[in-house]
Design a protein around this motif. Structure first.
Motif, mmCIF file in Angstrom:
data_model
loop_
_atom_site.group_PDB
_atom_site.id
_atom_site.type_symbol
_atom_site.label_atom_id
_atom_site.label_comp_id
_atom_site.label_asym_id
_atom_site.label_seq_id
_atom_site.Cartn_x
_atom_site.Cartn_y
_atom_site.Cartn_z
ATOM 1 N N LEU A 9 0.733 -1.298 0.029
ATOM 2 C CA LEU A 9 0.027 -0.123 -0.024
ATOM 3 C C LEU A 9 0.908 1.382 -0.007
ATOM 4 N N HIS A 10 2.011 1.039 0.855
ATOM 5 C CA HIS A 10 2.919 2.322 0.741
ATOM 6 C C HIS A 10 3.347 2.763 -0.615
ATOM 7 N N HIS A 11 4.091 1.550 -1.202
ATOM 8 C CA HIS A 11 4.484 1.706 -2.459
ATOM 9 C C HIS A 11 3.545 2.326 -3.376
ATOM 10 N N VAL A 12 2.284 1.936 -3.579
ATOM 11 C CA VAL A 12 1.272 1.948 -4.437
ATOM 12 C C VAL A 12 0.883 3.524 -4.377
ATOM 13 N N VAL A 53 -2.829 8.671 2.715
ATOM 14 C CA VAL A 53 -2.580 6.984 2.684
ATOM 15 C C VAL A 53 -1.148 6.930 2.943
ATOM 16 N N LEU A 54 -0.264 7.691 2.530
ATOM 17 C CA LEU A 54 1.234 7.506 2.771
ATOM 18 C C LEU A 54 1.308 7.726 4.440
ATOM 19 N N LEU A 55 0.840 8.859 4.847
ATOM 20 C CA LEU A 55 1.103 9.162 6.065
ATOM 21 C C LEU A 55 0.518 8.180 7.075
ATOM 22 N N TYR A 71 13.917 2.278 16.513
ATOM 23 C CA TYR A 71 14.667 2.307 15.440
ATOM 24 C C TYR A 71 14.626 3.575 14.363
ATOM 25 N N TYR A 72 13.493 4.055 14.404
ATOM 26 C CA TYR A 72 13.213 4.988 13.267
ATOM 27 C C TYR A 72 13.597 6.430 14.225
ATOM 28 N N ALA A 73 13.264 6.601 15.494
ATOM 29 C CA ALA A 73 13.430 7.673 16.141
ATOM 30 C C ALA A 73 14.962 7.981 16.142
ATOM 31 N N ALA A 80 14.830 13.196 8.414
ATOM 32 C CA ALA A 80 15.060 13.936 7.071
ATOM 33 C C ALA A 80 13.686 13.733 6.077
ATOM 34 N N LYS A 81 13.525 12.424 6.087
ATOM 35 C CA LYS A 81 12.351 11.986 5.300
ATOM 36 C C LYS A 81 10.955 12.702 5.588
ATOM 37 N N ILE A 82 10.755 12.549 6.949
ATOM 38 C CA ILE A 82 9.463 13.214 7.435
ATOM 39 C C ILE A 82 9.537 14.583 7.186
ATOM 40 N N ALA A 135 13.850 13.357 -3.223
ATOM 41 C CA ALA A 135 14.995 13.294 -1.879
ATOM 42 C C ALA A 135 14.071 12.495 -1.103
ATOM 43 N N ILE A 136 12.913 12.437 -0.917
ATOM 44 C CA ILE A 136 12.104 11.549 0.218
ATOM 45 C C ILE A 136 12.269 10.170 -0.271
ATOM 46 N N ILE A 137 12.383 9.753 -1.564
ATOM 47 C CA ILE A 137 12.615 8.313 -2.123
ATOM 48 C C ILE A 137 14.205 7.790 -1.573
ATOM 49 N N LEU A 138 14.977 8.762 -1.885
ATOM 50 C CA LEU A 138 16.426 8.447 -1.324
ATOM 51 C C LEU A 138 16.443 8.395 0.015
ATOM 52 N N CYS A 139 15.803 9.000 0.906
ATOM 53 C CA CYS A 139 15.847 8.989 2.192
ATOM 54 C C CYS A 139 15.296 7.535 2.862
ATOM 55 N N ALA A 140 14.050 7.287 1.909
ATOM 56 C CA ALA A 140 13.412 6.059 2.231
ATOM 57 C C ALA A 140 14.478 4.879 2.230
ATOM 58 N N ALA A 141 15.080 4.974 1.168
ATOM 59 C CA ALA A 141 16.124 3.700 0.656
ATOM 60 C C ALA A 141 17.172 3.638 1.720
ATOM 61 N N LEU A 142 17.586 4.821 2.251
ATOM 62 C CA LEU A 142 18.818 4.964 3.225
ATOM 63 C C LEU A 142 18.409 4.448 4.308
ATOM 64 N N MET A 143 17.135 4.934 4.937
ATOM 65 C CA MET A 143 16.669 4.591 6.094
ATOM 66 C C MET A 143 16.302 3.134 6.433
ATOM 67 N N ALA A 144 15.779 2.501 5.041
ATOM 68 C CA ALA A 144 15.345 0.960 5.379
ATOM 69 C C ALA A 144 16.854 0.266 5.300
HETATM 70 C C1 HEM Z 1 5.917 11.419 -0.214
HETATM 71 C C2 HEM Z 1 6.026 10.286 1.003
HETATM 72 C C3 HEM Z 1 6.716 9.176 0.849
HETATM 73 C C4 HEM Z 1 7.198 8.173 -0.012
HETATM 74 C C5 HEM Z 1 7.389 8.753 -1.608
HETATM 75 C C6 HEM Z 1 7.820 7.113 0.568
HETATM 76 C C7 HEM Z 1 8.602 6.407 -0.174
HETATM 77 C C8 HEM Z 1 9.135 5.124 0.558
HETATM 78 C C9 HEM Z 1 9.697 3.881 -0.125
HETATM 79 C C10 HEM Z 1 9.878 3.957 -1.778
HETATM 80 C C11 HEM Z 1 9.916 2.942 0.790
HETATM 81 C C12 HEM Z 1 11.012 1.536 0.638
HETATM 82 C C13 HEM Z 1 12.036 1.817 0.931
HETATM 83 C C14 HEM Z 1 12.906 0.561 0.683
HETATM 84 O O1 HEM Z 1 12.502 -0.449 1.368
HETATM 85 O O2 HEM Z 1 14.175 0.388 -0.071
HETATM 86 C C15 HEM Z 1 9.433 3.356 1.894
HETATM 87 C C16 HEM Z 1 9.581 2.723 3.288
HETATM 88 C C17 HEM Z 1 9.108 3.124 4.399
HETATM 89 N N1 HEM Z 1 8.446 4.501 4.876
HETATM 90 FE FE1 HEM Z 1 7.826 5.554 3.280
HETATM 91 N N2 HEM Z 1 7.232 7.209 1.948
HETATM 92 C C18 HEM Z 1 6.903 8.306 2.188
HETATM 93 C C19 HEM Z 1 6.294 8.842 3.619
HETATM 94 C C20 HEM Z 1 6.145 8.136 4.578
HETATM 95 C C21 HEM Z 1 5.707 8.579 5.796
HETATM 96 C C22 HEM Z 1 5.009 9.828 6.019
HETATM 97 C C23 HEM Z 1 6.079 7.716 6.791
HETATM 98 C C24 HEM Z 1 5.772 7.503 8.156
HETATM 99 C C25 HEM Z 1 5.335 8.367 9.012
HETATM 100 C C26 HEM Z 1 6.878 6.615 5.990
HETATM 101 C C27 HEM Z 1 7.394 5.424 6.712
HETATM 102 C C28 HEM Z 1 8.087 4.307 6.050
HETATM 103 C C29 HEM Z 1 8.337 3.264 6.630
HETATM 104 C C30 HEM Z 1 8.440 2.841 8.211
HETATM 105 C C31 HEM Z 1 9.124 2.292 5.855
HETATM 106 C C32 HEM Z 1 9.894 1.069 5.875
HETATM 107 C C33 HEM Z 1 11.504 1.228 6.093
HETATM 108 C C34 HEM Z 1 12.089 -0.081 6.248
HETATM 109 O O3 HEM Z 1 11.889 -1.014 5.685
HETATM 110 O O4 HEM Z 1 12.689 0.014 7.358
HETATM 111 N N3 HEM Z 1 6.993 6.901 4.890
HETATM 112 N N4 HEM Z 1 8.832 4.557 1.811
#
Ligand code: HEM
Length: 148
Positions: A9-12, A53-55, A71-73, A80-82, A135-144
């Motif tokens: 759902l997050h990816h969609v 939905v993302l939030l 972990y996330y805190a 940075a992503k938030i 930049a958010i997508i970059l942060c998402a990959a780095l945090m994961a």
């Molecule tokens: C424009 C908004 C956002 C985009 C484009 C986005 C995108 C992504 C993507 C692409 C991933 C997959 C990363 C990976 O597995 O390499 C991810 C993971 C994740 N995102 Fe987001 N995200 C957004 C907003 C948010 C918000 C608002 C939150 C939380 C309040 C959030 C929480 C998470 C969490 C917990 C993961 C899992 C990370 C992990 O595997 O440890 N994201 N997001």
């Protein structure tokens, strides 16, 4: 299974948001017509729904389905992503207010009249939104991957 469903759902929602902002960017590049103005209102609605939905899904993933809130805190890339998410959401208020103000004209089948400098500003804002999403997508990959 639930974790995978929420990741899906997050990816969609993330892809939908990026596609709708890109569509807005393309629509505001050309002269506004009745058709493009209506499409902009639809794209803006989709952006709002996808962001919600993302939030919601993102918060649930942080709390229940991934590495845990502790972990996330501690993750700078998560913070940075938030922060970027909030910045993009605030920026998006500017085009949304403009598009919503077109509703009356559109109901009367009139093309909204927008001064050129205002349209240029809206184009710039949407451009920055797109940069913010990358930049958010970059942060998402780095945090994961536990970086930062
Ligand atoms: C424009 C908004 C956002 C985009 C484009 C986005 C995108 C992504 C993507 C692409 C991933 C997959 C990363 C990976 O597995 O390499 C991810 C993971 C994740 N995102 Fe987001 N995200 C957004 C907003 C948010 C918000 C608002 C939150 C939380 C309040 C959030 C929480 C998470 C969490 C917990 C993961 C899992 C990370 C992990 O595997 O440890 N994201 N997001």
């Amino acid at each position: 299974m639930l974790a995978a469903l929420f990741a899906f759902l997050h990816h969609v929602a993330a892809f939908t948001l990026a596609a709708a902002v890109a569509a807005e960017f393309l629509l505001v590049r050309d002269e506004i017509t009745l058709k493009s103005a209506r499409r902009l209102l639809t794209a803006d609605l989709i952006i709002g729904l996808a962001a919600m939905v993302l939030l919601v899904v993102g918060v649930l993933r942080v709390l229940y389905f991934e590495k845990g809130p502790e972990y996330y805190a501690q993750s700078l890339t998560f913070i940075a992503k938030i922060s970027l998410f909030v910045a993009v959401a605030l920026l998006s208020i500017i085009p949304t207010r403009e598009f919503v103000s077109w509703r009356n004209a559109l109901r009367q089948r009139q093309v909204p009249i927008v001064p050129a400098d205002k349209m240029r500003r809206i184009r710039n804002v949407i451009h920055w939104e797109l940069i913010g999403i990358v930049a958010i997508i970059l942060c998402a990959a780095l945090m994961a991957k536990g970086i930062g």
